[in-house]
Design an enzyme around this catalytic site. Structure first.
Site, PDB file in Angstrom:
ATOM      1  N   GLY A  21       0.792  -1.150  -0.238  1.00 25.36           N
ATOM      2  CA  GLY A  21      -0.093   0.017  -0.007  1.00 25.36           C
ATOM      3  C   GLY A  21       0.818   1.225   0.076  1.00 25.36           C
ATOM      4  O   GLY A  21       2.100   1.307  -0.539  1.00 25.36           O
ATOM      5  N   LEU A  69      -4.298  -6.051  -4.296  1.00 25.75           N
ATOM      6  CA  LEU A  69      -3.460  -4.846  -4.442  1.00 25.75           C
ATOM      7  C   LEU A  69      -1.974  -5.231  -3.894  1.00 25.75           C
ATOM      8  O   LEU A  69      -1.815  -5.857  -2.942  1.00 25.75           O
ATOM      9  CB  LEU A  69      -3.776  -3.559  -3.445  1.00 25.75           C
ATOM     10  CG  LEU A  69      -2.662  -2.422  -3.505  1.00 25.75           C
ATOM     11  CD1 LEU A  69      -2.596  -1.722  -4.907  1.00 25.75           C
ATOM     12  CD2 LEU A  69      -3.219  -1.457  -2.541  1.00 25.75           C
ATOM     13  N   ASP A  70      -0.745  -4.971  -5.085  1.00 27.85           N
ATOM     14  CA  ASP A  70       0.635  -5.217  -4.365  1.00 27.85           C
ATOM     15  C   ASP A  70       0.913  -6.883  -4.054  1.00 27.85           C
ATOM     16  O   ASP A  70       1.674  -7.127  -3.371  1.00 27.85           O
ATOM     17  CB  ASP A  70       1.054  -4.361  -3.333  1.00 27.85           C
ATOM     18  CG  ASP A  70       0.970  -3.222  -3.564  1.00 27.85           C
ATOM     19  OD1 ASP A  70       1.208  -2.624  -4.797  1.00 27.85           O
ATOM     20  OD2 ASP A  70       0.727  -2.242  -2.658  1.00 27.85           O
ATOM     21  N   ASP A  71      -0.182  -7.918  -4.643  1.00 29.13           N
ATOM     22  CA  ASP A  71       0.036  -9.058  -4.301  1.00 29.13           C
ATOM     23  C   ASP A  71       0.078 -10.136  -5.526  1.00 29.13           C
ATOM     24  O   ASP A  71       0.036 -11.206  -5.581  1.00 29.13           O
ATOM     25  CB  ASP A  71      -1.489  -9.643  -3.610  1.00 29.13           C
ATOM     26  CG  ASP A  71      -1.111 -10.813  -2.924  1.00 29.13           C
ATOM     27  OD1 ASP A  71      -0.088 -10.876  -2.307  1.00 29.13           O
ATOM     28  OD2 ASP A  71      -2.103 -11.571  -2.659  1.00 29.13           O
TER      29      ASP A  71
END
Length: 284
Positions: free
Chosen positions: A201, A227-229
């Site tokens: 994040g 998100l960001d995964d």
């Protein structure tokens, strides 16, 4: 054409003799193998292979090679992808206000380090238009707000289609792409300014400084709805100390961001990355 190579990526159920069978298929058609990399995921029962061979002199014509590779994959009960080293994909670069990643990628393309074409840069702010002009790259500003996000993404999708873009790279774009966008255009690489999965994040450097970490990093990954995964391609790190302030972490972090993104993009372009089960095998 004499220097062009063929790259076969294969994922199939594991069983004895697959390396010999794949190498034999290449040899039987007159191929001279340059690189061969294999991996067995015992837990998943999968075999992953990347084989690269010289195109010149190969017995199967170039225009029918993809179909031949698909038939080979079906025979092995898996999936095959075929690529040619002299194909330079059309890649759109996305940016916001920060220039360090965008400038680094444009320089690497200009110098011939990254085998790709950049038909345009898309940004949500106009700040980087002079930078793109200095490289002779078309620049399109598509502002994004909470109220106009859907319209902005539709405009971006139209631009990608018009310019026949095959891959999008978020070079510090600082916007979250919607699930609808990713469903329609899933080939996206992002650079995140932390050593994922730590500090996902916003403001990861600030949170890293608050925790007093001694190592920070950057992560280049494929973008997914989470998100960001997404599957990680490349990560870089740099040491920090108790004497460093947040501004120092940001300054050092920018170096890791540039390097991680450039390395990840080169690996992707050279077809050295294979995605499976939400993760990657990187044959570097």
């Amino acid at each position: 054409m004499s220097d062009a190579t063929v790259i076969l990526q294969m994922i199939c159920p594991d069983r004895p003799g697959l390396v010999s069978e794949l190498a034999g298929w290449v040899a039987a058609n007159g191929g001279s193998i340059r690189h061969a990399d294999h991996h067995t995921d015992a837990g998943a029962g999968l075999f992953l292979s990347r084989i690269e061979w010289q195109l010149q002199g190969f017995g199967i014509p170039r225009d029918v090679l993809p179909e031949a590779a698909q038939s080979l994959g079906e025979r092995l009960g898996g999936e095959a992808q075929l690529h040619f080293s002299d194909d330079h994909p059309r890649v759109a670069l996305f940016a916001s206000k920060q220039s360090h990643c965008l400038q680094d990628l444009l320089w690497r393309v200009q110098s011939g380090e990254l085998p790709m074409q950049v038909p345009l840069v898309i940004a949500n702010h106009p700040d980087l238009e002079p930078l793109c002009a200095s490289f002779g790259i078309p620049f399109v500003c598509v502002p994004v707000s909470r109220d106009t996000k859907a319209e902005a993404e539709q405009r971006i999708l139209e631009l990608l289609e018009q310019n026949k873009v095959e891959l999008a790279v978020l070079a510090k774009y600082m916007q979250v792409l919607s699930s609808d966008f990713l469903e329609r255009f899933p080939q996206v690489i992002n650079i995140h300014h932390s050593f994922l999965p730590a500090f996902k994040g916003a403001q990861p450097y600030h949170r890293a400084w608050d925790r007093g970490v001694k190592l920070i990093g950057a992560t280049a990954h494929y973008v997914t709805e989470d998100l960001d995964d997404g599957p990680i391609i490349q990560q870089t790190t740099v040491s920090v100390s108790h004497r460093d302030e947040v501004e120092d972490l940001i300054r050092k972090g920018r170096d890791t961001e540039r390097l991680a993104l450039a390395r990840a993009l080169r690996l992707h372009l050279r077809r050295q990355v294979m995605v499976y089960r939400g993760r990657t095998a990187v044959f570097a």
